[in-house]
Design a protein around this motif. Structure first.
Motif, PDB file in Angstrom:
ATOM      1  N   GLU A  72      61.513  -4.262   6.022  1.00  0.00           N
ATOM      2  CA  GLU A  72      60.951  -4.824   7.248  1.00  0.00           C
ATOM      3  C   GLU A  72      59.498  -5.268   7.074  1.00  0.00           C
ATOM      4  O   GLU A  72      58.776  -5.459   8.044  1.00  0.00           O
ATOM      5  N   GLY A  73      59.049  -5.400   5.821  1.00  0.00           N
ATOM      6  CA  GLY A  73      57.673  -5.810   5.589  1.00  0.00           C
ATOM      7  C   GLY A  73      57.428  -7.244   6.036  1.00  0.00           C
ATOM      8  O   GLY A  73      58.362  -8.022   6.257  1.00  0.00           O
ATOM      9  N   LYS A  74      56.162  -7.599   6.177  1.00  0.00           N
ATOM     10  CA  LYS A  74      55.797  -8.960   6.529  1.00  0.00           C
ATOM     11  C   LYS A  74      56.246  -9.893   5.411  1.00  0.00           C
ATOM     12  O   LYS A  74      56.015  -9.619   4.241  1.00  0.00           O
ATOM     13  N   PRO A  75      56.881 -11.015   5.734  1.00  0.00           N
ATOM     14  CA  PRO A  75      57.390 -11.901   4.684  1.00  0.00           C
ATOM     15  C   PRO A  75      56.257 -12.430   3.792  1.00  0.00           C
ATOM     16  O   PRO A  75      55.240 -12.927   4.287  1.00  0.00           O
ATOM     17  N   LEU A  76      56.451 -12.319   2.475  1.00  0.00           N
ATOM     18  CA  LEU A  76      55.518 -12.913   1.527  1.00  0.00           C
ATOM     19  C   LEU A  76      55.949 -14.336   1.192  1.00  0.00           C
ATOM     20  O   LEU A  76      55.117 -15.230   1.040  1.00  0.00           O
ATOM     21  N   LEU A  77      57.267 -14.529   1.102  1.00  0.00           N
ATOM     22  CA  LEU A  77      57.837 -15.839   0.790  1.00  0.00           C
ATOM     23  C   LEU A  77      58.865 -16.174   1.868  1.00  0.00           C
ATOM     24  O   LEU A  77      59.661 -15.318   2.255  1.00  0.00           O
ATOM     25  N   LEU A 112      49.107 -21.648  -7.434  1.00  0.00           N
ATOM     26  CA  LEU A 112      50.405 -21.034  -7.169  1.00  0.00           C
ATOM     27  C   LEU A 112      50.752 -20.014  -8.249  1.00  0.00           C
ATOM     28  O   LEU A 112      51.231 -18.913  -7.952  1.00  0.00           O
ATOM     29  N   TYR A 113      50.487 -20.366  -9.518  1.00  0.00           N
ATOM     30  CA  TYR A 113      50.860 -19.491 -10.625  1.00  0.00           C
ATOM     31  C   TYR A 113      49.969 -18.258 -10.729  1.00  0.00           C
ATOM     32  O   TYR A 113      50.336 -17.294 -11.397  1.00  0.00           O
ATOM     33  N   ARG A 114      48.821 -18.287 -10.089  1.00  0.00           N
ATOM     34  CA  ARG A 114      48.002 -17.072 -10.042  1.00  0.00           C
ATOM     35  C   ARG A 114      48.637 -16.014  -9.141  1.00  0.00           C
ATOM     36  O   ARG A 114      48.341 -14.828  -9.269  1.00  0.00           O
ATOM     37  N   GLN A 173      52.763 -16.577   1.666  1.00  0.00           N
ATOM     38  CA  GLN A 173      51.710 -15.979   2.505  1.00  0.00           C
ATOM     39  C   GLN A 173      51.355 -16.905   3.666  1.00  0.00           C
ATOM     40  O   GLN A 173      50.190 -17.049   4.049  1.00  0.00           O
ATOM     41  N   GLY A 174      52.385 -17.562   4.217  1.00  0.00           N
ATOM     42  CA  GLY A 174      52.206 -18.447   5.359  1.00  0.00           C
ATOM     43  C   GLY A 174      51.734 -19.847   5.016  1.00  0.00           C
ATOM     44  O   GLY A 174      51.653 -20.707   5.903  1.00  0.00           O
ATOM     45  N   ARG A 175      51.436 -20.113   3.750  1.00  0.00           N
ATOM     46  CA  ARG A 175      50.947 -21.431   3.330  1.00  0.00           C
ATOM     47  C   ARG A 175      52.092 -22.237   2.716  1.00  0.00           C
ATOM     48  O   ARG A 175      52.901 -21.704   1.945  1.00  0.00           O
ATOM     49  N   ASP A 176      52.147 -23.504   3.031  1.00  0.00           N
ATOM     50  CA  ASP A 176      53.152 -24.394   2.469  1.00  0.00           C
ATOM     51  C   ASP A 176      52.817 -24.634   0.994  1.00  0.00           C
ATOM     52  O   ASP A 176      51.728 -25.126   0.673  1.00  0.00           O
ATOM     53  N   ILE A 177      53.736 -24.287   0.089  1.00  0.00           N
ATOM     54  CA  ILE A 177      53.430 -24.426  -1.341  1.00  0.00           C
ATOM     55  C   ILE A 177      53.252 -25.887  -1.736  1.00  0.00           C
ATOM     56  O   ILE A 177      52.651 -26.184  -2.777  1.00  0.00           O
ATOM     57  N   ALA A 178      53.770 -26.813  -0.919  1.00  0.00           N
ATOM     58  CA  ALA A 178      53.584 -28.229  -1.219  1.00  0.00           C
ATOM     59  C   ALA A 178      52.107 -28.607  -1.218  1.00  0.00           C
ATOM     60  O   ALA A 178      51.698 -29.588  -1.852  1.00  0.00           O
ATOM     61  N   LYS A 179      51.288 -27.821  -0.513  1.00  0.00           N
ATOM     62  CA  LYS A 179      49.857 -28.102  -0.411  1.00  0.00           C
ATOM     63  C   LYS A 179      49.031 -27.254  -1.391  1.00  0.00           C
ATOM     64  O   LYS A 179      47.811 -27.331  -1.383  1.00  0.00           O
TER      65      LYS A 179
END
Length: 503
Positions: free
Chosen positions: A264-269, A352-354, A340-346
């Motif tokens: 039930e954790g906050k979604p990371l992805l 991202l790889y970090r 983490q709530g951010r669109d990976i497209a941006k």
């Protein structure tokens, strides 16, 4: 040697380094009766794959040193056989089928195989079409091999051996990238081949699927020596202690599932309306670009909680690995993937790889050094730049010892077995500081002892450091035992399942 013996190794001594202290095969003696289905089992790194390469004549011709002993195929000394004659007696399907392909498509690969054993050109297409129909792989014939999933590549490689009609087929972890249904289909075809008089010798870490079909199971220990043989479904209970002593999976046993709260954790992805197509290029029609490759994932919504382990199941070729590539922006998709709530497209790739690390199906593709210990140190130094050389080496040795690789710390990663390479790849990624790890079949090619070491270390990282892990597997029991959340990719949908449902 009896005329009824397909393969015989007599007092074989083989090592990779001429002046090395360790023999990979240490006075190994083994005989395999012709016309049988035999399963070889042993701990990761005990010499099973090396034995296969030596038996096929690939070693020492292409590496290593055969210090002594004799190898015979159907009574013929291996040294007297050229590659064409060897192929008539024995062919091998290795753990990593990518290493066996030479051509662009499966049809071209099968023609190449037939050409090498001098099959007349006029007979090739009929022979290929007949094999494709019998194996059910006709849809794969004209696809580019690099676009196939791991399971599809395994099927493609086996079909090449099938079309060559060798008397003995040696398979190294042939079921590792296949779901249960696909593996059962391959086994059925292998049994037909056995009925036609061929010998089947299978190397595997799990005997469950083979048990009813196998004439004999042979257990190997360090140095490729026979620890026990003559094992079959009738006398299996008598040998349980042998399996446990060698750290092997005992057929029918299941890992214990620890009781855990629902994830039930906050979604990371997060996936929001995500659609992913197969890796086929678009085409032009009436001046417009047309994307008509079939969907692998269609309009999927999914949440992957932080600080949890999520398993992704699904039949071979359904797009699990391709989905991981989309998360890394290495394969096109539509919809939104949020980290983490951010669109990976941006997000830029290096940013991202970090945050996200990955271990691919073939770990050898991601090694960056020529030394096992250095490979771990690269990850440690990347995330702790101020770490002294002595402290780095000490920590690397501790981690390697935990993963059963301390003795190989001076080896090149490419000298390790496939199972050992996978453990090193997982360990190297864990040495980094990413918040999310994507693991593609992390326990493939591992014995029971190694599986527990990997999964326990992952669980420790999750519980103590808040790491988030998403792992692809065909092993439903592994998923049920270790995952906090399970998704199954089926009919282009990501469907959440309970442990009870997948079992």
């Amino acid at each position: 040697m009896s005329a009824n013996t397909a393969l015989e190794l007599e007092d074989v001594v083989f090592r990779y380094q001429e002046k090395g202290k360790r023999n990979i095969l240490d006075h190994t003696s083994l005989s395999i009766p012709a016309g049988t289905l035999t399963v070889l089992m042993g701990g990761s790194g005990c010499g099973k794959s090396t034995l296969a390469a030596v038996a096929a004549g690939l070693y020492p011709e292409n590496g290593g040193f055969l210090e002594g002993g004799t190898i015979r195929l159907y009574g013929q000394d291996l040294k007297t056989l050229d590659p064409q004659k060897r192929a008539a007696y024995l062919t091998v399907l290795f753990q990593n089928p990518d290493l066996q392909f030479c051509m662009n498509t499966l049809r071209e690969e099968m023609r190449f195989c037939l050409e090498n054993i001098r099959v007349p050109a006029g007979e090739m297409d009929a022979r290929i079409d007949r094999a494709a129909a019998e194996l059910g792989i006709a849809p794969l014939l004209d696809r580019t091999l690099s676009t196939l999933s791991g399971g599809e590549k395994q099927k493609a490689a086996l079909s090449c051996l099938y079309v060559m009609e060798s008397r003995c087929i040696l398979l190294d972890e042939s079921f590792a990238n296949l779901d249960h249904e696909a593996a059962a289909q391959l086994l059925e075809m292998l049994l037909r081949m056995k009925t036609s008089g061929r010998t089947i010798l299978a190397i595997d870490h799990k005997a469950d699927l083979w048990l009813e079909a196998a004439d004999e199971i042979i257990l190997l220990e360090e140095g490729g020596k026979v620890a026990a043989r003559g094992i079959n479904c009738k006398n299996l209970p008598e040998h349980r202690a042998d399996f446990e002593r060698l750290g092997l999976f005992y057929p029918g046993s299941r890992p214990e599932r620890a009781a855990r709260p629902v994830a039930e954790g906050k979604p990371l992805l997060q996936f929001r309306g995500v659609s992913i197509r197969k890796g086929l290029p678009p085409r032009r029609k009436w001046g417009r670009t047309v994307y008509d490759a079939p969907f692998l994932v269609q309009n999927a919504d999914a949440d992957f909680p932080a600080g949890c382990m999520t398993a992704v199941l699904g039949p071979s070729g359904t797009g699990k690995t391709t989905t991981f590539l989309s998360v890394l922006k290495q394969h096109p998709y539509t919809g939104r993937i949020l980290f983490q709530g951010r669109d990976i497209a941006k997000m830029k790739p290096n940013e991202l790889y970090r945050h996200i690390g990955i271990v691919f199906q073939n770990p050898a593709n991601q090694f960056v050094t020529q030394n096992v210990e250095d490979e771990v140190c690269v990850g440690l130094r990347l995330w702790e730049p101020g770490l002294s050389d002595e402290a780095c080496r000490q920590r690397a040795e501790e981690l390697l010892d935990r993963y059963g690789l301390k003795r190989q710390r001076r080896y090149s990663p490419y000298m390790l077995s496939q199972g050992q390479q996978r453990r090193l790849a997982v360990l190297s990624v864990l040495a980094g500081g990413q918040e999310l790890l994507l693991l593609d079949e992390p326990t493939y090619g591992q014995d029971a002892r190694s599986v527990n070491a990997i999964m326990e270390h992952l669980r420790e990282k999750v519980e103590q450091e808040g790491l988030t892990v998403i792992f692809i597997t065909h092993d439903t029991e592994l998923a049920a035992a270790w995952a906090d959340q399970i998704y199954r990719l089926e009919d282009t949908a990501l469907v959440e399942k309970s442990a009870e449902e997948v079992l």
